[in-house]
Enzyme design. Structure first.
Site, PDB file in Angstrom:
ATOM      1  N   ARG A  50      -4.905  -0.801  -3.905  1.00  0.00           N
ATOM      2  CA  ARG A  50      -3.807  -0.256  -4.697  1.00  0.00           C
ATOM      3  C   ARG A  50      -4.036  -0.739  -6.116  1.00  0.00           C
ATOM      4  NH1 ARG A  50      -0.318   1.115  -7.544  1.00  0.00           N
ATOM      5  NH2 ARG A  50       1.914   1.109  -7.274  1.00  0.00           N
ATOM      6  N   GLU A  58       3.341  10.815  -6.294  1.00  0.00           N
ATOM      7  CA  GLU A  58       2.928  10.940  -4.898  1.00  0.00           C
ATOM      8  C   GLU A  58       2.309  12.308  -4.652  1.00  0.00           C
ATOM      9  OE1 GLU A  58       2.959   8.449  -2.681  1.00  0.00           O
ATOM     10  OE2 GLU A  58       3.664   7.222  -4.333  1.00  0.00           O
ATOM     11  N   ARG A 101      -2.513  -3.925   1.615  1.00  0.00           N
ATOM     12  CA  ARG A 101      -3.537  -3.356   0.729  1.00  0.00           C
ATOM     13  C   ARG A 101      -3.927  -4.394  -0.318  1.00  0.00           C
ATOM     14  NH1 ARG A 101      -0.077   1.871  -0.977  1.00  0.00           N
ATOM     15  NH2 ARG A 101       1.305   0.130  -1.430  1.00  0.00           N
TER      16      ARG A 101
END
Length: 164
Positions: A50, A58, A101
């Site tokens: 990330r 998104e 992440r």
């Protein structure tokens, strides 16, 4: 039937991955071939990363310019692919997020791809890159060329499980 099942697993392997715990150890840096997931996350050498300090629309998110609607989420992913440019990506990992992440600042061909996304107007500053955002906003690049809902607010309204 087994061949079909194996093919389905192989094609969908990114959906079957096991998320790591937030407190699990992480490497200080990683590098490798990269593939965008969306506008602010990517796979680097098999690691889900990330991009730290930014937040991109998104995948299903739309934005508007005048009376035209455009898929700014898909455009953000395309912009990340352009920022990577087929180069090997190197990431300075800072921590893991709550989804496991790796949170990192990444470069491709010596270019800061976190900053490139904000400079292109395809991500907003999220704890970093404020000057890059101000420049993109004043130049009306990317999402700043019209109206959009901040990605964090869009996710909250659409009950997305991906929050920052």
């Amino acid at each position: 039937m087994l061949t079909l099942a194996a093919a389905a697993i192989f094609v969908g392997r990114d959906h079957w991955r096991v998320r790591r715990a937030q407190n699990e150890p992480f490497p200080a840096s990683i590098s490798g071939a990269a593939r965008p997931i969306d506008g602010d996350s990517l796979f680097v050498g098999g690691n889900e990363v990330r991009l730290l300090g930014i937040d991109a629309p998104e995948g299903r998110q739309t934005c508007s310019r005048g009376d035209q609607t455009w898929n700014c989420g898909d455009e953000a992913k395309l912009e990340l692919a352009r920022a990577i440019g087929g180069e090997i990506v190197s990431c300075d990992v800072r921590e893991r997020d709550r989804y496991g992440r790796l949170l990192a600042r990444c470069t491709a061909g010596g270019r800061d791809i976190n900053a490139a996304m904000v400079q292109a107007g395809m991500a907003v500053a999220y704890g970093g890159y404020a000057e890059d955002e101000a420049d993109a906003r004043s130049s009306r690049r990317g999402v700043w060329s019209g109206e959009f809902e901040e990605p964090q607010k869009w996710r909250a309204r659409h009950n997305s499980e991906d929050t920052r």
